[in-house]
Design an enzyme around this catalytic site. Structure first.
Site, mmCIF file in Angstrom:
data_model
loop_
_atom_site.group_PDB
_atom_site.id
_atom_site.type_symbol
_atom_site.label_atom_id
_atom_site.label_comp_id
_atom_site.label_asym_id
_atom_site.label_seq_id
_atom_site.Cartn_x
_atom_site.Cartn_y
_atom_site.Cartn_z
ATOM 1 N N GLY A 227 0.823 -1.203 0.000
ATOM 2 C CA GLY A 227 0.000 0.000 0.000
ATOM 3 C C GLY A 227 0.849 1.241 0.000
ATOM 4 N N PRO A 228 0.232 2.374 -0.320
ATOM 5 C CG PRO A 228 -1.334 3.947 -1.032
ATOM 6 C CD PRO A 228 -1.188 2.536 -0.620
ATOM 7 C CB THR B 245 -1.963 3.112 4.041
ATOM 8 O OG1 THR B 245 -0.838 2.375 3.617
ATOM 9 C CG2 THR B 245 -2.429 4.027 2.942
ATOM 10 N N GLY B 246 -0.625 2.884 7.273
ATOM 11 C CA GLY B 246 -0.725 2.157 8.536
ATOM 12 C C GLY B 246 -0.147 0.756 8.498
ATOM 13 C CE LYS B 247 3.109 0.138 3.439
ATOM 14 N NZ LYS B 247 2.529 1.473 3.241
ATOM 15 C CG HIS C 136 -4.408 31.821 -13.261
ATOM 16 N ND1 HIS C 136 -3.625 31.647 -14.374
ATOM 17 C CD2 HIS C 136 -4.427 30.626 -12.632
ATOM 18 C CE1 HIS C 136 -3.194 30.404 -14.420
ATOM 19 N NE2 HIS C 136 -3.663 29.749 -13.361
ATOM 20 C CD GLU C 137 -5.790 30.521 -8.558
ATOM 21 O OE1 GLU C 137 -6.472 29.488 -8.584
ATOM 22 O OE2 GLU C 137 -4.561 30.529 -8.761
ATOM 23 C CG HIS D 184 -7.871 27.221 -12.516
ATOM 24 N ND1 HIS D 184 -7.492 26.397 -13.542
ATOM 25 C CD2 HIS D 184 -6.736 27.833 -12.090
ATOM 26 C CE1 HIS D 184 -6.184 26.515 -13.731
ATOM 27 N NE2 HIS D 184 -5.697 27.385 -12.861
HETATM 28 P P1 ADP Z 1 3.238 3.023 6.659
HETATM 29 O O1 ADP Z 1 4.023 2.013 7.382
HETATM 30 O O2 ADP Z 1 2.091 2.441 5.888
HETATM 31 O O3 ADP Z 1 4.018 3.979 5.818
HETATM 32 P P2 ADP Z 1 2.661 3.930 9.300
HETATM 33 O O4 ADP Z 1 2.058 2.709 9.865
HETATM 34 O O5 ADP Z 1 4.068 4.212 9.655
HETATM 35 O O6 ADP Z 1 2.519 3.946 7.734
HETATM 36 O O7 ADP Z 1 1.739 5.155 9.687
HETATM 37 C C1 ADP Z 1 2.242 6.381 10.124
HETATM 38 C C2 ADP Z 1 1.334 7.000 11.148
HETATM 39 O O8 ADP Z 1 0.083 7.347 10.555
HETATM 40 C C3 ADP Z 1 0.973 6.061 12.267
HETATM 41 O O9 ADP Z 1 1.885 6.158 13.303
HETATM 42 C C4 ADP Z 1 -0.404 6.534 12.681
HETATM 43 O O10 ADP Z 1 -0.320 7.592 13.598
HETATM 44 C C5 ADP Z 1 -0.994 7.069 11.412
HETATM 45 N N1 ADP Z 1 -1.858 6.071 10.749
HETATM 46 C C6 ADP Z 1 -1.677 5.539 9.536
HETATM 47 N N2 ADP Z 1 -2.664 4.697 9.218
HETATM 48 C C7 ADP Z 1 -3.499 4.655 10.259
HETATM 49 C C8 ADP Z 1 -4.714 3.944 10.539
HETATM 50 N N3 ADP Z 1 -5.243 3.113 9.657
HETATM 51 N N4 ADP Z 1 -5.310 4.158 11.737
HETATM 52 C C9 ADP Z 1 -4.775 5.008 12.618
HETATM 53 N N5 ADP Z 1 -3.646 5.700 12.421
HETATM 54 C C10 ADP Z 1 -3.006 5.546 11.258
#
Ligand code: ADP
Length: 577
Positions: free
Chosen positions: A169-170, A173-175, A390-391, A394
């Protein structure tokens, strides 16, 4: 006991010898001294400067016993001890220096056993409830938690638990959070390392670090090993300019070997994160290694709302704040972006000495994140008027086209980084979550992006247009090219002429396979089609704005006056509600 007296002068001593006040004499030629012991037992030492002849004679005459003492041996002994001490000092000094320089060299070259973060983190307090909005992934990973907690029930049934799970995942995203939560839920040690930490200047260090990591993990099983950015070592082997990187490949080979060396259900579960699964070496993803893939995508609206609530748990929110609304206004935000948003809002709240976060704070934080810090407002001038046109160009085009995104805000407040003003459009929620866009939507996007340049053309004429639209033109060129070469939206037909994702050489693509897969004439046709799309779109924008010149002038006056127009007000002023 002998008493020491004040030494007499040489001549006094001679007289004392003659007067027989002295009991005995001792001569020390090396020191040119004579020691005299008196009748009462006291003694003196008297130096002589030329020869002791007179003393010898006087002693002989007075019949006083005279001895002579040789102190050469004593002197030699003292000298030797001194030399030995010096040699010892030099040896100690040298050893110290050699040790120090070895340490410095080790540190400078990252050699040796300096192993960052190979220690497990036992005190994990993360739980699944801290990870919001990615329920699908959580359900799949729940199985691993159950295995770590009660392996017997799996082993009894002969089930093999996956050894490696790839979280795709990007960024943000919480990996990482998810991996920590698994360890926290199961109450097992958590080893975490970024793949880039394996690779060092020296060939072989990466491999030895992998070995070390797995050795420690096996000792601590059951446990979780998390490798972040696995693509840093797991890229296709033999790719890149010059055929690849030996050190990286050795590290990868070691990783593969270690994974094969696991016994089934050994209790060590390997989790790895990446956002470039397409560049990973096939050997990594084959069954028995990272065979389980879990997609951790950007959160949808519900997910965003849940993530915002998780981060708002520890921060006081004003009653007026509705997180649902903010979830709606943050499409495309990752978990990390949302966490950052709440944090920025909290900082702004603290700065204003308020007790709870209000909507205005979140609004300011959102702008700071998306647009950067605010700079000083522009003075009323021709430049300000030009930016306003300009703005408004758009925004008005977007408001007029049914397939374009909704106007959220138009502002003339400059931002750091040279942005004079900006128009914020919100894409449709459904489109964003599904990731599917129709041809009409993409065409509308081209027209809206060229709306700024079109407004300059309509109002100031051909010669007065500015280079301020260069960013817009780049976006148009990129989108139009993708429409022609990847989406099949042109008369060239439904052929994908270029692959997406760029396929950068350094990310594990071969340099030699980079040449386009079409004929030169097709290349010319592509260019022509791209150009045609762009000029058609500009013409459409110009036509739209020309027919609405009055509305445009009115909106520009209002914008210069008020500096920021929210979406609703903009639509009302444009007479489009
Ligand atoms: P990744 O590993 O995908 O790059 P991280 O797990 O390190 O991302 O996420 C960075 C921070 O963003 C976490 O410490 C948390 O605070 C927040 N975060 C990201 N995804 C979530 C989620 N699904 N729920 C709660 N917090 C999140």
């Amino acid at each position: 006991m002998q008493k020491r007296k004040e030494p007499p002068s040489y001549s006094t001593l001679l007289r004392q010898i003659e007067d027989e006040k002295i009991r005995s004499l001792e001569l020390i030629p090396q020191r040119r001294e004579v020691k005299a012991v008196y009748q009462d037992g006291s003694s003196v030492t008297v130096p002589y400067y030329i020869t002791p002849q007179q003393i010898l004679r006087a002693a002989e005459e007075s019949n006083i016993p005279l001895t002579s003492k040789d102190i050469r041996q004593e002197q030699a002994m003292a000298g030797m001890i001194g030399n030995l001490a010096l040699i010892l000092l030099i040896i100690v000094g040298l050893t110290f220096l050699v040790r120090r320089s070895a340490q410095v060299a080790n540190r400078a070259l990252g050699f040796g056993r300096s192993q960052p973060r190979v220690k497990p983190q036992d005190d994990l307090h993360f739980r699944f409830e801290d990870v919001a909005g990615i329920n699908q992934a959580k359900t799949e990973l729940q199985e691993i938690v159950t295995f770590l907690k009660q392996p017997e029930s799996f082993i009894r049934l002969g089930a093999k638990i996956p050894r490696g799970v790839l979280l795709i995942g990007p960024p943000g995203t919480g990996k990482t959070l998810l991996a920590r939560a698994i360890a926290g839920e199961a109450g097992v040690p958590f080893f975490s390392m970024a793949a880039s930490e394996f690779v060092e200047l020296f060939v072989g260090v990466g491999a030895s670090r992998v070995r070390d990591l797995f050795k420690k993990a096996k000792e601590k099983a059951p446990c979780i090993v998390f490798i972040d950015e696995i693509d840093a070592v797991g890229r296709q082997r033999g790719a890149g300019i010059g055929g690849g990187n030996d050190e990286r490949e050795q590290t990868l080979n070691q990783l593969l070997t270690e994974m094969d060396g696991f016994e089934d259900n050994s209790g060590v579960i390997l989790l790895a994160a990446t956002n470039r699964v397409d560049v990973l070496d096939a050997a990594l993803t084959r069954p028995g290694r990272f065979d389980r893939r879990i997609e951790v995508g950007l959160p949808d609206r519900r997910g965003r709302c849940e993530i915002l609530s998780v981060h708002a748990r520890t921060r006081p929110l004003d009653d007026s704040v509705n997180l649902e609304d903010w979830a709606q206004r943050t499409p495309g935000f990752s978990g990390a972006d949302l966490s950052n948003l709440i944090n920025e809002a909290a900082i702004l709240t603290a700065r204003q000495s308020k007790v709870a976060i209000e909507n205005s704070h979140i609004e300011a934080a959102l702008e700071r994140i998306t647009m950067g810090l605010t700079a000083a407002p522009l003075q009323d001038s021709a430049k300000k008027r030009l930016i306003a046109y300009h703005e408004v160009g758009h925004a008005l085009v977007a408001a007029l086209l049914p397939d374009a995104d909704r106007v959220d805000k138009v502002t003339l407040l400059p931002r750091s980084g040279g942005v004079g003003g900006f128009t914020r459009l919100w894409p449709d929620e459904e489109v964003l979550d599904s990731g599917l866009m129709t041809k009409a939507m993409l065409m509308a996007r081209l027209v809206v992006t060229l709306g700024g340049r079109a407004a300059e053309l309509v109002v100031f004429g051909k010669e007065e247009v500015t280079q301020g639209a260069s960013g817009d033109l780049q976006m148009v060129a990129q989108l139009a090219r993708e429409m022609v070469t990847r989406f099949g939206f042109s008369t060239l037909g439904p052929v994908a002429l270029e692959s997406g994702g760029g396929g950068e050489v350094f990310l594990g693509r071969d340099w030699f396979n980079q040449k386009p897969a079409y004929a030169e004439t097709t290349g010319q046709e592509i260019d022509q089609q791209v150009r045609q799309l762009a000029s058609q779109s500009l013409q459409q924008a110009v036509d739209l704005l020309q027919s609405r010149r009055d509305e445009m002038d009115r909106l520009v006056d209002a914008l210069i006056e008020e500096e920021t127009l929210q979406g609703d007000r903009f639509m009302a002023l444009a007479g489009l509600t």
